[in-house]
Design a protein around this motif. Structure first.
Motif, PDB file in Angstrom:
ATOM      1  N   TYR A 191      36.376  48.326   9.045  1.00 48.68           N
ATOM      2  CA  TYR A 191      34.985  48.393   8.616  1.00 48.68           C
ATOM      3  C   TYR A 191      34.106  47.546   9.534  1.00 48.68           C
ATOM      4  N   MET A 192      34.577  46.336   9.833  1.00 49.12           N
ATOM      5  CA  MET A 192      33.780  45.443  10.681  1.00 49.12           C
ATOM      6  C   MET A 192      33.642  45.986  12.100  1.00 49.12           C
ATOM      7  N   SER A 193      34.737  46.504  12.657  1.00 52.50           N
ATOM      8  CA  SER A 193      34.679  46.844  14.075  1.00 52.50           C
ATOM      9  C   SER A 193      34.244  48.287  14.334  1.00 52.50           C
ATOM     10  N   VAL A 194      34.572  49.209  13.429  1.00 51.46           N
ATOM     11  CA  VAL A 194      34.179  50.605  13.659  1.00 51.46           C
ATOM     12  C   VAL A 194      32.809  50.874  13.063  1.00 51.46           C
ATOM     13  N   ILE A 220      40.651  46.060  19.079  1.00 51.54           N
ATOM     14  CA  ILE A 220      41.456  44.867  19.299  1.00 51.54           C
ATOM     15  C   ILE A 220      41.676  44.185  17.954  1.00 51.54           C
ATOM     16  N   ASN A 221      42.914  43.840  17.669  1.00 54.38           N
ATOM     17  CA  ASN A 221      43.216  43.184  16.401  1.00 54.38           C
ATOM     18  C   ASN A 221      43.829  41.829  16.678  1.00 54.38           C
ATOM     19  N   ILE A 222      43.004  40.754  16.575  1.00 55.91           N
ATOM     20  CA  ILE A 222      43.619  39.435  16.698  1.00 55.91           C
ATOM     21  C   ILE A 222      43.752  38.812  15.313  1.00 55.91           C
ATOM     22  N   GLY A 223      43.613  39.672  14.291  1.00 55.47           N
ATOM     23  CA  GLY A 223      43.766  39.180  12.921  1.00 55.47           C
ATOM     24  C   GLY A 223      45.164  39.424  12.372  1.00 55.47           C
ATOM     25  N   ILE A 224      46.117  39.780  13.256  1.00 59.69           N
ATOM     26  CA  ILE A 224      47.478  40.078  12.792  1.00 59.69           C
ATOM     27  C   ILE A 224      48.058  38.886  12.022  1.00 59.69           C
ATOM     28  N   GLY A 283      38.423  47.596  22.445  1.00 54.76           N
ATOM     29  CA  GLY A 283      37.441  46.584  22.076  1.00 54.76           C
ATOM     30  C   GLY A 283      35.997  47.042  22.189  1.00 54.76           C
ATOM     31  N   VAL A 284      35.773  48.295  22.552  1.00 55.54           N
ATOM     32  CA  VAL A 284      34.394  48.783  22.700  1.00 55.54           C
ATOM     33  C   VAL A 284      34.031  49.660  21.504  1.00 55.54           C
ATOM     34  N   PRO A 285      33.061  49.232  20.699  1.00 50.28           N
ATOM     35  CA  PRO A 285      32.649  50.078  19.565  1.00 50.28           C
ATOM     36  C   PRO A 285      32.075  51.387  20.085  1.00 50.28           C
TER      37      PRO A 285
END
Lengths: 509, 341
Positions: free
Chosen positions: B121-124, B76-80, B335-337
């Motif tokens: 990097y943060m999410s994966v 999930i990318n809410i940093g767009i 959204g699930v690592p």
């Protein structure tokens, strides 16, 4: 060891997980074209071993030989390249993809930059015809029955030209007829030169289908045998490490007063259809009433109603002479009802909670677990847990590990420990041994009979005729939401029960 | 467990067609009718509305492409919003320093890609909560651009429209479609390219598999981490391009927080388009159209309070989202690592 024609040889594999030795110096050979059963209780390390072979885990020690050459397997793609295919217990299929898309994922055929779905489709049909495994390549996986999904999984391995096929508990999700089909397919595959490793804990199947048998217990190989050298009893003893009673020993029941009465119970299901129709029965102290029936004939709803999890549309439930209030599980818990639910993950345990908390799920608010001023008494909770772990022989590293880390059998023991340690009058056990291995089944059956002998009225619901026959004192057969008939267990035969469960009406008596 | 196999209830092909395409066709027809009616009244206004539609939709659809590349692969990318804003800022600064618009565009893309790498990097890798990861990126972008922004920077200019020969002279649509600056053209190409990649190539199949059932992909030798990294980085690059569009093509200068929520609207556009690039494009065009109409109606001499006209795009959005668009199916592993062992 090169004199034999081996497809796969596993030499001295050891695999450790934090705190657990999952595989301890395991060696195993698979001959070309044989079905080799890998038998063991849940948590014996069978699946771990196969995951190591398939490259999902890396072994700490040991090596593999394929066609007598030492090979390195560093990931599933290596395993696939060496011709190993695995059908996992929980299918590895993308539900929203078509059969074709699932089949080619990771080994895609392309034309230019695009996927060549038409060619893939043709190839799949060819393979499926060649092996007599019929599938519709365009069907979406989530819409097809479990048995067909399994076929897709097998085809997936064959599509990658697997000649070593690992089947992990393949019959767990199948009906007896589907299982027979699968065995036929397995035999046909071996004739075409495929070697099969068949992981299971079901003794009958092993004797039925395997050429050779390797038994594992607690991470170690404890013996090799073959179907004509042994029988169910012998296999069970090897698996568990001691003599196992496949039948329950019990004295005749001494029924007392009525403890639970269900009168004219009617329940409407989600779609407004009556899933339970006008059911009445009573349970006496010190007897086991078995409710037999094929899955989905209203047993789930009936149990949910009795245990206060579902509202009823007509009728009443009387516990110890008092009418039970509407949907009130706590009233039931406080008045002596125990419940071993059908789905232990959904209704039996809070999986992320530790064992200690799971043991007090229905008593946490009572003394001594509730301490002063809204605080919990952790010491009492843990002492309780340690006692129950010991008493019910739960194999766990400690009371503070999450319930999700235990094997199915041990999870069930946690539920049994929680429920049976309360003062019970009535016990409702729905499918109490589903998915468990022989050792755990024996244990749970023994505990249920012990409850009966202590004067508890027990209701056991099961789809397994053998379980009903060996446990129950009286047997009620459910079919399409009704109780077809109730018989004394002494007068019941397998065949007759099977007919009633299939909807044959009993002769008017 | 009770295996209730719910077979799809058979529906007639016509009903099925209406269910699947009815909303799209209805909305498209409405837009066409409005446009033709307006064209018959005043042609120049219509051309302005259409051009404005394309202009407004460009950053939205680019943002949506960024979002759906991530979510289709399970991130999930809410940093767009943040990726866009930082892309816009760096693109602008590079333009100020070098005066070379091409270099500036690539700087914007590169900035977005770096932000994508950070999110990946943060999410994966770190398996962080992805909502937090996206928030970190947005907050970071607002902080950095706010801190380093200097008033009074000026540039040599912005990307100018390139008319595509005689195509640009087609009445009604010529000016809107075939007389655009380069990033807008690139957007047309990107939408089609991403759609093709996602649904017709090997990479797309693997991406969707990783977003739905990563373990299944893993057992077939697909590198889940790699697929996620590359998709999130590519998405970031596209968001950076959207930022570049704002400073290098649309406005020509940078202002604080100039993305103005477009990164979040892009997420709505992505959902509205049911996680498909073409769908998202349609949705973005509709948002753009409603906005352009609203502006034009404000100028027109209509006896309605202007607040009501200003409401139009939002009312349209609510009506369409609630009434026409059916249930959107979110990728199952979104959204699930992914844990390997």
């Amino acid at each position: 060891m090169t004199e034999e024609n081996l497809a796969l040889e596993i030499r001295h594999v050891t695999k450790r997980f934090p705190g657990v030795l999952a595989n301890d110096d395991v060696s195993f050979t698979l001959r070309k074209g044989e079905i080799h059963a890998l038998l063991g209780e849940n948590g014996a390390g069978k699946t771990t071993l196969m995951n190591v072979v398939y490259g999902l885990y890396t072994q700490d020690e040991g090596e593999f030989l394929i066609d007598n050459n030492v090979v390195e397997i560093n990931g599933p793609s290596d395993a696939i390249n060496y011709g190993i295919g695995m059908v996992h217990q929980h299918f590895m299929l993308v539900p929203v993809f078509s059969v074709t898309e699932n089949m080619i994922l990771g080994s895609e055929v392309t034309k230019g930059t695009s996927l060549d779905l038409r060619r893939a489709r043709r190839e799949i049909l060819e393979i499926s015809e060649a092996h007599g495994l019929e599938v519709d390549p365009d069907a979406i996986v989530e819409n097809i029955p479990v048995g067909v999904q399994q076929r897709v999984e097998i085809l997936k391995a064959l599509y990658r030209k697997a000649n070593i096929l690992v089947l992990d508990e393949p019959t767990a999700v199948l009906t007896p007829q589907e299982a027979e089909d699968l065995f036929r397919v397995m035999r046909a595959l071996t004739e075409k030169g495929v070697s099969i490793i068949f992981i299971t804990h079901k003794l009958k199947e092993v004797l039925n289908v395997a050429d050779r048998i390797t038994v594992m217990r607690r991470g170690k190989v404890v013996g090799h045998t073959s179907p004509h050298e042994t029988d169910q009893k012998g296999l069970a003893a090897m698996m568990v490490g001691r003599e196992v009673l496949l039948e329950v020993k019990k004295a005749p029941a001494k029924p007392g007063d009525v403890v639970l009465e269900v009168a004219n119970l009617t329940i409407e299901g989600e779609r407004g259809l009556e899933v339970v129709k006008d059911i009445s029965f009573e349970v006496r102290a010190g007897e086991i009433l078995g409710i037999a029936g094929v899955q989905g004939n209203g047993q789930t709803e009936l149990v949910e109603a009795i245990t206060g999890l579902r509202s009823i549309d007509a009728g009443e439930i009387v516990l110890m002479g008092k009418k039970v209030p509407f949907e009130n599980p706590r009233y039931l818990v406080e008045n002596g009802m125990g419940h071993v639910p059908e789905d232990r993950h959904k209704h039996g345990l809070v999986l992320p909670y530790n064992l200690a908390d799971n043991f007090v799920l229905c008593t946490y608010y009572q003394k001594p677990f509730a301490g002063q001023m809204l605080m919990r008494n952790h010491q009492a909770v843990f002492e309780n847990a340690v006692g129950l772990i010991k008493r019910f022989d739960v194999r766990a590293p400690g009371a503070d590990v999450p319930a999700s880390t235990l094997s199915g059998g041990n999870q069930q023991k946690v539920i049994v420990g929680r429920e049976f340690s309360r003062p019970l009058k009535v016990l409702v056990a729905n499918q109490p041994t589903r998915g468990l291995d022989v050792g755990s089944i024996e244990y749970i059956h023994k505990e249920i009979v012990k409850m009966r002998d202590e004067g508890v009225g027990v209701v056991v619901i099961s789809a397994e005729i053998d379980e009903i026959l060996s446990l129950a004192d009286r047997i009620a057969i459910m079919y399409r939401g009704k109780i077809v008939t109730t018989v004394d267990a002494k007068d019941a035969t397998r065949e007759q029960l099977g007919l009633w469960m299939a909807g044959v009406q009993p002769e008017a008596a | 467990m009770q295996n209730t196999i719910s077979l799809p209830t058979p529906v007639s092909p016509i009903k099925h067609f209406i269910k699947k395409w009815g909303a799209t066709i209805f909305v498209t027809l409405t837009v066409i009718v409005i446009t033709i009616w307006q064209y018959s009244v005043d042609g120049r206004v219509t051309e302005a509305v259409l051009a404005s539609t394309i202009r407004q939709s460009t950053p939205l659809v680019l943002g949506a492409l960024c979002g759906l590349l991530g979510e289709r692969s399970g991130v999930i990318n809410i940093g767009i919003e943040g990726q866009m804003l930082l892309g816009a800022f760096v693109g602008f600064l590079v333009n100020v320093w070098t005066g070379n618009l091409l270099v500036a565009v690539f700087a914007a893309i590169f900035t977005g890609a770096i932000m994508g790498l950070l999110l990946a990097y943060m999410s994966v890798h770190l398996k962080m909560d992805q909502i937090i990861g996206g928030t970190v990126i947005t907050t970071l972008a607002f902080g950095l651009t706010g801190y380093f922004y200097q008033v009074g920077l000026t540039t040599e200019g912005k990307l100018l429209p390139i008319p595509l020969g005689p195509l640009a002279d087609i009445p009604l649509i010529g000016r809107a479609v075939f007389n655009n600056p380069p990033i807008t053209y690139a957007t047309f190409v990107l939408v089609i390219l991403v759609h093709y990649v996602l649904f017709y190539t090997k990479w797309g199949l693997r991406t969707r598999a990783v977003g739905e059932h990563p373990r299944a992909a893993d057992t077939l030798g697909v590198d889940v981490y790699k697929v996620r990294y590359i998709n999130v980085i590519a998405g970031g690059a596209i968001a950076g391009l959207a930022g570049g569009f704002l400073t290098l093509e649309a406005v020509g200068s940078f202002e604080r927080a100039m993305t103005n929520g477009r990164g979040f609207v892009a997420l709505a556009v992505m959902l509205f388009g049911k996680y498909t690039p073409l769908g998202a494009w349609g949705a973005a065009l509709l948002f753009g159209f409603a906005n352009a109409m609203q502006t034009q109606l404000q100028f027109a001499d209509i006896q309605v309070a202007h607040q009501f006209i200003g409401m139009l795009p939002y009312v349209l959005t609510i009506v369409i989202l609630s009434g026409f668009v059916g249930r959107t199916r979110v990728p199952a592993a979104d959204g699930v690592p992914y844990e390997k062992e």
